[in-house]
Design an enzyme around this catalytic site. Sequence first.
Site, PDB file in Angstrom:
ATOM      1  N   THR A 188       0.868  -1.173   0.000  1.00 51.89           N
ATOM      2  CA  THR A 188       0.000   0.000   0.000  1.00 51.89           C
ATOM      3  C   THR A 188       0.902   1.218   0.000  1.00 51.89           C
ATOM      4  O   THR A 188       1.970   1.190   0.599  1.00 51.89           O
ATOM      5  CB  THR A 188      -0.878   0.016   1.267  1.00 51.89           C
ATOM      6  OG1 THR A 188      -1.700  -1.144   1.277  1.00 51.89           O
ATOM      7  CG2 THR A 188      -1.768   1.240   1.314  1.00 51.89           C
ATOM      8  N   ARG A 227     -12.230  -9.611  -3.294  1.00 52.97           N
ATOM      9  CA  ARG A 227     -11.803  -9.127  -1.979  1.00 52.97           C
ATOM     10  C   ARG A 227     -11.412  -7.649  -2.022  1.00 52.97           C
ATOM     11  O   ARG A 227     -10.741  -7.185  -2.944  1.00 52.97           O
ATOM     12  CB  ARG A 227     -10.615  -9.961  -1.495  1.00 52.97           C
ATOM     13  CG  ARG A 227     -10.059  -9.550  -0.129  1.00 52.97           C
ATOM     14  CD  ARG A 227      -8.883  -8.603  -0.228  1.00 52.97           C
ATOM     15  NE  ARG A 227      -8.286  -8.309   1.089  1.00 52.97           N
ATOM     16  CZ  ARG A 227      -7.323  -7.429   1.298  1.00 52.97           C
ATOM     17  NH1 ARG A 227      -6.842  -6.738   0.284  1.00 52.97           N
ATOM     18  NH2 ARG A 227      -6.853  -7.225   2.531  1.00 52.97           N
ATOM     19  N   VAL A 228     -11.844  -6.905  -1.021  1.00 55.80           N
ATOM     20  CA  VAL A 228     -11.466  -5.512  -0.840  1.00 55.80           C
ATOM     21  C   VAL A 228     -10.941  -5.350   0.576  1.00 55.80           C
ATOM     22  O   VAL A 228     -11.529  -5.863   1.526  1.00 55.80           O
ATOM     23  CB  VAL A 228     -12.673  -4.568  -1.061  1.00 55.80           C
ATOM     24  CG1 VAL A 228     -12.274  -3.123  -0.771  1.00 55.80           C
ATOM     25  CG2 VAL A 228     -13.194  -4.700  -2.487  1.00 55.80           C
ATOM     26  N   ASP A 251      -8.763  -2.677   3.560  1.00 57.64           N
ATOM     27  CA  ASP A 251      -9.096  -1.515   4.380  1.00 57.64           C
ATOM     28  C   ASP A 251      -8.914  -0.185   3.679  1.00 57.64           C
ATOM     29  O   ASP A 251      -9.517   0.816   4.084  1.00 57.64           O
ATOM     30  CB  ASP A 251      -8.251  -1.525   5.660  1.00 57.64           C
ATOM     31  CG  ASP A 251      -6.764  -1.379   5.352  1.00 57.64           C
ATOM     32  OD1 ASP A 251      -6.249  -2.184   4.542  1.00 57.64           O
ATOM     33  OD2 ASP A 251      -6.120  -0.476   5.907  1.00 57.64           O
ATOM     34  N   THR A 286      -1.289   0.792   6.342  1.00 60.02           N
ATOM     35  CA  THR A 286      -0.842  -0.276   5.466  1.00 60.02           C
ATOM     36  C   THR A 286      -0.704  -1.546   6.295  1.00 60.02           C
ATOM     37  O   THR A 286      -0.138  -1.513   7.384  1.00 60.02           O
ATOM     38  CB  THR A 286       0.502   0.059   4.789  1.00 60.02           C
ATOM     39  OG1 THR A 286       0.997  -1.111   4.116  1.00 60.02           O
ATOM     40  CG2 THR A 286       1.552   0.531   5.787  1.00 60.02           C
ATOM     41  N   GLY A 292      -5.374  -5.927   5.829  1.00 65.19           N
ATOM     42  CA  GLY A 292      -6.551  -5.079   5.796  1.00 65.19           C
ATOM     43  C   GLY A 292      -7.731  -5.556   6.596  1.00 65.19           C
ATOM     44  O   GLY A 292      -8.459  -4.747   7.184  1.00 65.19           O
TER      45      GLY A 292
END
Length: 354
Positions: free
Chosen positions: A216, A244-245, A247, A268, A271
């Site tokens: 990230t 998938r997603v 944070d 980072t 998540g």
Amino acid sequence: MTRLRLALAAAIFALIAAPAAAQETPRWSFAIHGGAGVIERASLTPEQDAAYRAALHRALEAGQTILADGGSALDAIQAAIQVMEDDPLFNAGRGAVFTAEGRNELDAAVMDGATLNAGSVAGLTTTRHPIGAARAVMEQSPHVMLIGPGADSFAASVGLEQVDPSFFFTERRWRGLETALRAQNLPIPPRPAGAPGPQAANDLPQPPLNERKFGTVGAVALDQQGRLAAGTSTGGMTAKRWGRVGDVPVIGAGTYASNADGCAVSATGSGEYFIRATVARDICVSTRGGATAQAAAETEIADVGSIGGDGGVIVMGRDGAPAFAMNTSGMYRGAVSSSAPAQVAIYGDEDLQP
């Protein structure tokens, strides 16, 4: 004698007034990260170490140039993150990791601490700069979050650059996908259409393929008008499945900013744990209650660790003091301000001096 008294009075007044004038000079401060994880000196060659540090300095310079000229925190954040999105060393934009299906799916978020306006996107596949799309959602739509093809379509409709999905391809991320899928006994998908052949790989210097890093990039800023802002962008997890997603695009988990609370946060890490712990918002609640940015960051990362999560955060306080906290062995990071030169760090035992 009268002239002497006047001269002395003028000199004393100048000495008294000088500190006050200095205090009235607008301040700005800027901090970035490029991912946290198992990043140790033994895992990077001197050339790789130098490449990451140079990349961090380029991102800092992009933000610094804007803030020093009186530009906004939001502009600085977008400029710096776009530099990292275009750099294959980072897992965001070009250089993002692949899903189990062999796609690059990109997430980003941005938040304006002065207004509490926010925008985020998830699952982008054709928008060159996801952070730009997130800002466009915030400023040019009535929504906070857009996902998938609709998010790319919106980004194109407001004039953001679109690219072929193969633009994001890098050989080392593809090889990392192959390794991860083999370990999970999952099928390896065909190479993406338009991707170069393996012999064409030239995205050097290449970190080791077993590099365990949460990919990230992010930035937090305080501009000369006293506005705080935060932004984050990511390619997510290697071999992620089922859409998938993490944070990053979840406002309050991976990204948050509030002038009223006195902080801006970009996270980072793993998540799922950062979502459960509402990391970014909790840090700002702590600073509103009187905690320093550093204390709030360290407490929250300890809480993430207590439920099994790894990663780190960068935090900007209303006083312009950046904070860094992690429970991993390293985090690519850097800071610069109107009163301190640009500094970068990689390993956990390196300090960035205010």
